[in-house]
Design a protein around this motif. Structure first.
Motif, PDB file in Angstrom:
ATOM      1  N   GLN A   1       0.834  -1.199   0.000  1.00 25.45           N
ATOM      2  CA  GLN A   1       0.000   0.000   0.000  1.00 25.45           C
ATOM      3  C   GLN A   1       0.871   1.252   0.000  1.00 25.45           C
ATOM      4  N   ALA A   2       1.958   1.214   0.759  1.00 26.85           N
ATOM      5  CA  ALA A   2       2.868   2.360   0.792  1.00 26.85           C
ATOM      6  C   ALA A   2       3.478   2.595  -0.584  1.00 26.85           C
ATOM      7  N   TRP A   3       3.926   1.519  -1.233  1.00 22.25           N
ATOM      8  CA  TRP A   3       4.525   1.641  -2.560  1.00 22.25           C
ATOM      9  C   TRP A   3       3.527   2.235  -3.551  1.00 22.25           C
ATOM     10  N   ASP A   4       2.298   1.733  -3.512  1.00 22.80           N
ATOM     11  CA  ASP A   4       1.272   2.214  -4.446  1.00 22.80           C
ATOM     12  C   ASP A   4       0.955   3.690  -4.219  1.00 22.80           C
ATOM     13  N   GLY A   5       1.235   4.176  -3.004  1.00 22.78           N
ATOM     14  CA  GLY A   5       0.942   5.578  -2.698  1.00 22.78           C
ATOM     15  C   GLY A   5       1.985   6.557  -3.200  1.00 22.78           C
TER      16      GLY A   5
END
Length: 241
Positions: free
Chosen positions: A202-206
């Motif tokens: 989720q962090a990467w996608d953000g």
């Protein structure tokens, strides 16, 4: 049945309708009779740990069932799969958290840092060892007594102690409470290799594309460094942020 668990019951029906299964077909996925499954869907029986594992083996999304969100796979799964040892994955995870946290801070994203759940996972990784069960590690990570843990799960302390000693397994209501009240993914108990990946994906996608371009070469260097120690006689790995 706790108030949070009622949402698990709602999601069970929602999930069955989404994948177009009958109660009989779902009962096979959970390893129970159709009559028993009907009681799971009505909330008159709690989903057992064994049924959750059976559901997982049939490709059921237990993460959605217990948390309300689907487990996210992505870039981090790809990176982590390149590590061949548990220790290597731990080193890489520590590095990823550090890199992602600094990237959030330096690029002034809406989130100033990774979520509290990710940091809980990192601290848990640091104390997990063969001398303590995962439940003991969680309790120590939270600095709680067995009595307080039993209160959080709304169970008798004797039952909690048996769970902590791995003499009995937790049901879906306890795993849902673990997520809602203590912010640990149910994968902490069900599949420890997967439990931290969702948060980092989720962090990467953000990240915006420009930040991903800056981070990717660093991730590749870190991964190559760790892989070199996994295939050598050097131990322990001196790589620390």
């Amino acid at each position: 049945m706790g108030s949070n668990y009622s949402y698990v019951v709602e999601r069970l029906l929602m999930y069955r309708n989404k994948i177009g299964k009958t109660q009989t077909q779902m009962s096979q996925m959970f390893g129970v009779t159709q009559g028993h499954y009907a009681k799971l869907e009505s909330g008159t029986k709690i989903i057992s740990y064994q049924s959750l594992k059976c559901f997982e083996k049939h490709n059921g999304d237990i993460h959605f069932l217990l948390t309300g969100s689907a487990a996210r796979e992505g870039k981090i799964n790809e990176i982590m799969s390149a590590c061949k040892t548990a220790e290597g994955k731990k080193w890489l995870f520590e590095s990823l958290v550090w890199i992602f946290d600094k990237s959030f801070r330096f690029n002034l994203q809406n989130q100033a840092a990774l979520s509290q759940r990710t940091y809980k996972c990192l601290r848990l990784l640091e104390i997990v060892n063969k001398n303590n069960t995962i439940w003991e590690c969680i309790r120590k990570n939270e600095n709680l007594s067995q009595i307080k843990m039993a209160e959080i799960f709304d169970i008798d302390v004797k039952r909690y102690r048996r769970i902590e000693k791995l003499l009995v397994v937790p049901d879906a209501e306890i795993l849902n409470t673990l997520y809602c009240e203590l912010q640990y993914s149910p994968f902490v108990i069900i599949n420890q290799e997967l439990y931290f990946l969702d948060e980092l994906n989720q962090a990467w996608d953000g990240f915006p594309a420009s930040v991903k371009e800056q981070i990717t070469p660093l991730l590749q260097e870190v991964l190559a460094f760790i892989q070199s120690y996994e295939t050598s006689d050097h131990s322990p790995c001196p790589f620390r942020f």
